[in-house]
Write a protein that holds these residues in place. Structure first.
Motif, PDB file in Angstrom:
ATOM      1  N   CYS A 130      30.138  52.039  33.561  1.00 56.78           N
ATOM      2  CA  CYS A 130      30.407  53.042  34.585  1.00 56.78           C
ATOM      3  C   CYS A 130      31.708  52.660  35.277  1.00 56.78           C
ATOM      4  N   LEU A 132      34.817  54.089  37.944  1.00 58.43           N
ATOM      5  CA  LEU A 132      35.320  55.122  38.842  1.00 58.43           C
ATOM      6  C   LEU A 132      36.527  55.791  38.198  1.00 58.43           C
ATOM      7  N   TYR A 152      30.570  62.471  33.673  1.00 59.39           N
ATOM      8  CA  TYR A 152      30.565  61.971  35.041  1.00 59.39           C
ATOM      9  C   TYR A 152      29.144  62.098  35.568  1.00 59.39           C
ATOM     10  N   LEU A 168      31.957  58.820  39.227  1.00 55.91           N
ATOM     11  CA  LEU A 168      31.658  57.689  38.374  1.00 55.91           C
ATOM     12  C   LEU A 168      31.515  58.193  36.936  1.00 55.91           C
TER      13      LEU A 168
END
Length: 176
Positions: A130, A132, A152, A168
């Protein structure tokens, strides 16, 4: 179990005994780490670093393994197999490196060894990372390891110290 990645990189089981050294690494890299890791603001001294370590080691999550990343015998970050979902067979992994350890492709070397390690030592069928959406360095690392963007997370947006909201993204390496 210690994992030798290369002549200069070793993964050692994360332990409370790493707290003093790990706190200094986090403190020295706080500005960059806090851009993408919301937990950084909670690590303010050695005791909170012990809590950071304890929470990871005692998460109770299936398949969880946490490692201190050593580069040239210097604690340089953390790599975690956060959990392996028994139903989906997805292994969620995460990592971070200190400022001084970035730009050397160390994490690429780690992933070259950890992907087969997970494949051969677990029931995982995929590895998920994961990242950002603005963490371009981490995205490039996982893509070089073969991860593909999947989606996402729908209900997850993270506010960081700079009050910036980011989605994320989930990136996946298939192990089959």
């Amino acid at each position: 179990m210690e994992l030798v990645i290369s002549d200069s990189i070793t993964l050692k089981p994360l332990d409370i005994s790493h707290a003093v050294e790990l706190y200094q690494v986090i403190a020295d890299s706080r500005e960059n780490l806090s851009q993408f890791l919301p937990w950084v603001d909670d690590v303010i001294d050695v005791n909170s670093t012990k809590r950071y370590i304890y929470e990871r080691l005692h998460s109770g999550k299936a398949g969880s393994q946490w490692f201190a990343v050593y580069i040239e015998d210097r604690l340089s970050g953390v790599f975690g197999i956060k959990h392996i979902d028994p139903d989906s067979k997805g292994a969620e992994c995460g990592y971070w490196l200190a400022d001084f350890a970035r730009g050397q492709r160390a994490m690429n070397q780690v992933l070259t060894k950890i992907v087969p390690y997970i494949k051969n030592n677990s029931h995982a069928k995929v590895i998920e990372f994961c990242c950002l959406e603005e963490n371009l360095a981490s995205i490039k690392v996982v893509q070089r390891a073969g991860a593909q963007f999947k989606y996402y997370q729908k209900e997850t947006s993270i506010f960081l110290a700079n009050q910036q909201q980011q989605r994320l993204g989930v990136y996946e390496i298939k192990l089959t």
